[in-house]
Design a protein around this motif. Structure first.
Motif: not given
Length: 919
Positions: A145, A147, A151, A153, A183, A187, A198-200, A202
């Motif tokens: 994800q 953002y 934004n 995904e 990760r 990142g 920025e990233s998330n 999972t």
């Protein structure tokens, strides 16, 4: 629509797989194919299976091949060896019952049932947290994800080359990275190359890995599992470990190298899963054969068969079994062990000692933890007529009034305050002695001689003063539940019940407490009932007597002991004293009968005298002769035994005069005599036409004439000739004779199949006649001549008995004709009318009538035979109140001569009952 598209996709995918595999051999479907196949209609499943040569049972998940399995519905019997099953069957076949050996067969292998069952259907694990050290690989999906200023995904799948195709960043290699490293690395790339973003990151869908389960698994083979699966999850997938597999050395091998081992006992006994490592694709979970095993049973919390490692001790095995039960006696435990010669040996071990902690366990050991004794060391048992029966703590210096402080608060309201017993063990062999005391004097007055000091293991028994007043419902219910064969119990006494008498046959106690039968305790014999009990009753009586023998250890019986009679509470004591007797020692029991409240057999208390025995029996009753009683004593010598009779003055004995208050010996028997000329209250009832009818008390020797005079004589309407006099003793005798006749008739019916003249006996009619005879109730009528008594003829007068009944009817003006006549009826009496005329008025005799034996029952109950009396002819006149009986001709049916007697009894009884119907 969505479901339909999924089905079409599944069919296409399955068809593609099958087309590739078909030329080689019959297809072995993968777990994913099986799951998809189950979603298809049944017709489509059959078509695909037929087209591509697949076993339909394999596609439906019913085969045992590889990883196509169902969840087990119950624990299979795979951990019971065939040898054990065969042994159990042989024992059952031969009706052998070896309790300890059966306990061995009942033991199961510890831990195997946790994983037991058929291997489960493949189900990917997708909803559990992913650990940070998870090694990502081809097939894993990353959810990214973005953002910030933009934004977005992405769902990125790691390819076979270990790369992910990240838009705008190109291919990125993630091979060999853990999830936390991935990760961090990804990142940093996004932050550097995509300014302001920025990233998330999972993990999404996880890949499946293929592992191998080898060795002694229940279903070894290749399994497709989640990449997060551990050793234990792999065992569940394979259905667990088979009966020869080890639970304590589960090995994981990766590329031929041992990377870890897991002792399942750490998980099962300690909850430690630290060595339950994650598996990787290609890993081999290897289950070696089991090591040594040790069995442990007895008073242990978790009896089972445990696997042991080298250097583990007996103490370690006890800890595996969760320790001993509170009722165990670990100091006397034992180990069955094979020696060097292959023979079993027994090794005693104290599990509480340090030596046991260091004693090594050996394969094949069978540890048996013994149980503690059920006996109480420092306790006093209190039973009988008390408020709170049970077991109480004993302490030094304890006395009766310490155990029972108050009469009103601790004793039942029905308690006998004069008689109680203490049963005391005098040696380690269980021999007992009996102490007698007065509860009233011990508790209220605290008389030193009565307030006896108690000893450990004493049994204190208090009795009800009157056993007839106690409620026995709960007690009878308990005994009936224990002895299922007993259909009914007397509410008064278990001993009084006919079935229970069998159990007390050797004790010689009947319902009234007196001795019975010819057998005896210690040789005491008093003749009584000779009733024989059948085998069934004997077995039932034995069962109940065993229950009472265990009175002092049975909590349920102790709780209900207040409802027991004196004889029932004394039963276990008398039984024990009888067993203690020997040729050199008399049984320490005594007997008392006669004019006492509770006659029977009693335990001989220490230093007991005649006065003590009288107190035990509840004291004297009305009519007792106090100037003399008879004490019978058995004197044994070296060569013979003799009986001596000693006269005792009861008055002196009660007043404790040494000359008569003699010291009792075993087997003594005291008979309290009845006062000469003493009689209980007796009465006679006079009814009917007398001036003062009613109930009259009589003395011994009084006659009917005396009572008639007291009754004022007859009224003007009295008919003394037809008076009915009924006596109980005559009734009992008649009933006995009827029973004898019925038994004789039954034998004749059974033995006389054909009569002398060749006619066959009609058994159905004979049986009806027998039934009528058995149902007849005796009347007990005694013929009396009141007219003769009234005029003073002494020969006609009779002495009266208790419960006699005299009925004087009113004047009768009828004559009855009964039996085998056309129309049995009653006619008005006419002076001068003859017998033949009365018969003609009833239509005359029937065809099967024996008119030659016609007889007349006179109004006073006597019988006249016209043909046998010179003064009475068929043309003679009858008197008012007479009844004419025309019997059945037995020769008409067969020659059973007893039938004549049967019909005569039936008719006579009918006439008598009709005569006294007004009583």
């Amino acid at each position: 629509m969505v479901l339909q598209k999924i089905k079409i996709f599944a069919i296409a995918a399955l068809s593609a797989t099958l087309v590739i595999s078909a030329p080689i051999q019959a297809v072995t479907p993968s777990p994913q194919m099986i799951e998809q196949f189950k979603t298809l209609p049944a017709s489509e499943q059959q078509r695909l299976a037929k087209q591509y040569g697949i076993d339909p049972s394999a596609l439906s998940g019913q085969t045992s091949q590889s990883n196509q399995f169902q969840q087990a519905t119950e624990m299979p019997e795979r951990y019971t060896s065939s040898k054990e099953q065969l042994s159990a069957k042989e024992n059952e076949k031969n009706n052998l019952n070896f309790e300890e050996d059966s306990k061995k067969d009942e033991l199961t292998f510890f831990g195997y049932d946790m994983f037991a069952g058929e291997p489960m259907t493949f189900s990917p694990i997708s909803d559990i947290p992913v650990p940070s050290d998870y090694m990502v690989g081809p097939g894993d999906t990353l959810n990214v994800q973005l953002y910030g200023k933009d934004n977005r995904e992405y769902s990125l799948t790691i390819g076979r080359d270990g790369n992910i195709q990240f838009p705008e960043l190109g291919p990125i290699s993630v091979v060999g990275l853990t999830f936390s490293e991935l990760r961090e690395y990804l990142g940093e790339r996004i932050q550097k190359q995509m300014i302001g973003i920025e990233s998330n990151i999972t993990l999404g869908e996880l890949r499946s890995i293929r592992i191998f389960i080898a060795g002694d698994a229940y279903k070894p083979g290749s399994y497709t599992v989640s990449s997060l699966s551990t050793i234990t999850q792999a065992l569940f997938a394979a259905g667990g470990v088979n009966e020869i597999g080890s639970l304590r050395n589960i090995q994981v091998k990766r590329q031929g190298q041992l990377v870890g081992s897991f002792d399942l006992y750490d998980l099962l006994l300690k909850g430690d899963a630290s060595k339950d490592i994650n598996l990787r694709s290609g890993d081999v979970v290897f289950i070696p054969s089991v090591g040594g095993r040790v069995s442990i049973t007895g008073e242990i919390r978790r009896p089972a068969i445990y696997e042991i490692k080298s250097n583990e001790t007996i103490d370690d095995v006890v800890k595996m079994a969760a320790g001993v039960n509170p009722g165990a006696y670990p100091k006397r435990s034992s180990i069955e062990r094979y020696n060097h010669n292959g023979l079993k040996t027994i090794v005693n071990v104290d599990l509480t000692s340090a030596k046991a902690a260091s004693k090594l366990a050996k394969a094949g050991d069978f540890i048996r933890v013994k149980s503690a004794s059920m006996q109480y060391e420092d306790a006093v048992t209190l039973v009988g007529a008390v408020v709170r029966p049970g077991k109480y703590q004993w302490y030094q210096g304890q006395k009766v009034n310490d155990l029972l402080p108050t009469i009103w608060g601790d004793l039942a309201i029905s308690a006998d305050l004069n008689y109680a017993l203490i049963i005391r063990e005098v040696n380690k062999f269980g021999k007992i002695e009996v102490l007698q005391f007065s509860p009233g004097k011990a508790i209220s007055q605290q008389v030193q001689s009565e307030n006896i000091a108690l000893s450990p293991r004493d049994k204190v028994i208090l009795f009800n003063y009157d056993d007839s007043s106690i409620n026995r419902y709960e007690l009878n219910k308990l005994v009936q539940n224990r002895a299922k064969k007993i259909k009914s119990l007397s509410s008064d006494s278990l001993i009084g019940n006919d079935l229970f008498k069998a159990g007390f046959k050797s004790m010689n106690i009947d319902a009234a407490g007196s001795m019975m039968h010819k057998a005896s305790i210690g040789g005491i014999v008093i003749p009584g009932s000779d009733k024989e009990l059948n085998e069934q009753e004997q077995l039932i009586g034995d069962e109940v007597s065993k229950m009472l023998s265990n009175l002092f250890d049975d909590r349920d019986l102790i709780k209900l002991s207040g409802s027991m009679s004196r004889e029932e509470l004394l039963f276990p004591i008398i039984s024990k004293l009888s067993q203690q007797s020997s040729p050199l020692e008399k049984a320490q029991v005594v007997a008392i009968s006669g004019k006492v409240k509770n006659g029977g057999i009693y335990p001989l208390a220490t230093n007991a005298k005649v006065s003590d025995l009288l107190v035990a029996a509840g004291g004297l009753v009305e009519g007792a002769y106090t100037n003399r009683a008879e004490l019978t004593r058995t004197e044994n010598s070296d060569s013979l035994s003799d009986i001596n009779h000693i006269h005792v003055n009861i008055n002196n004995a009660i007043n404790h005069l040494p000359s008569d208050d003699l010291l009792l010996e075993g087997r003594d028997m005291l008979v309290v005599l009845t006062t000469p000329e003493w009689q209980e209250r007796k009465s006679i009832e006079i009814r009917g036409e007398v001036k003062f009818p009613g109930l009259y008390n009589i003395r011994r020797g009084e006659t009917l004439a005396d009572v008639m005079q007291r009754a004022g004589g007859f009224t003007d309407f009295a008919f003394p000739t037809a008076a009915v006099f009924v006596r109980e003793s005559v009734k009992q005798q008649e009933q006995l004779e009827i029973k004898k006749l019925a038994d004789q008739l039954r034998r004749d019916i059974a033995t006389r199949g054909v009569s002398k003249d060749g006619t066959v006996v009609n058994y159905s009619e004979a049986q009806l006649m027998l039934t009528d005879l058995e149902n007849i109730q005796a009347v007990g009528r005694l013929v009396v001549d009141l007219n003769a008594i009234q005029v003073g003829i002494e020969q006609a007068d009779i002495q009266l008995e208790d419960k006699d009944i005299l009925y004087v009817p009113t004047t009768k003006q009828i004559v009855s004709v009964m039996g085998e006549v056309q129309h049995p009826s009653t006619h008005r009496f006419k002076e001068g009318t003859t017998l033949d005329q009365y018969l003609s008025m009833s239509g005359g005799p029937r065809e099967r009538a024996d008119d030659g034996r016609t007889y007349i029952i006179k109004a006073d109950g006597s019988v006249m035979m016209p043909k046998q009396s010179f003064w009475f002819s068929s043309k003679a006149a009858l008197s008012a109140g007479d009844t004419v009986i025309v019997p059945l001709d037995t020769e008409y049916k067969d020659n059973l001569t007893l039938w004549t007697q049967v019909t005569q009894i039936v008719y006579n009884s009918a006439v008598a009952l009709a005569t006294i119907s007004g009583l």
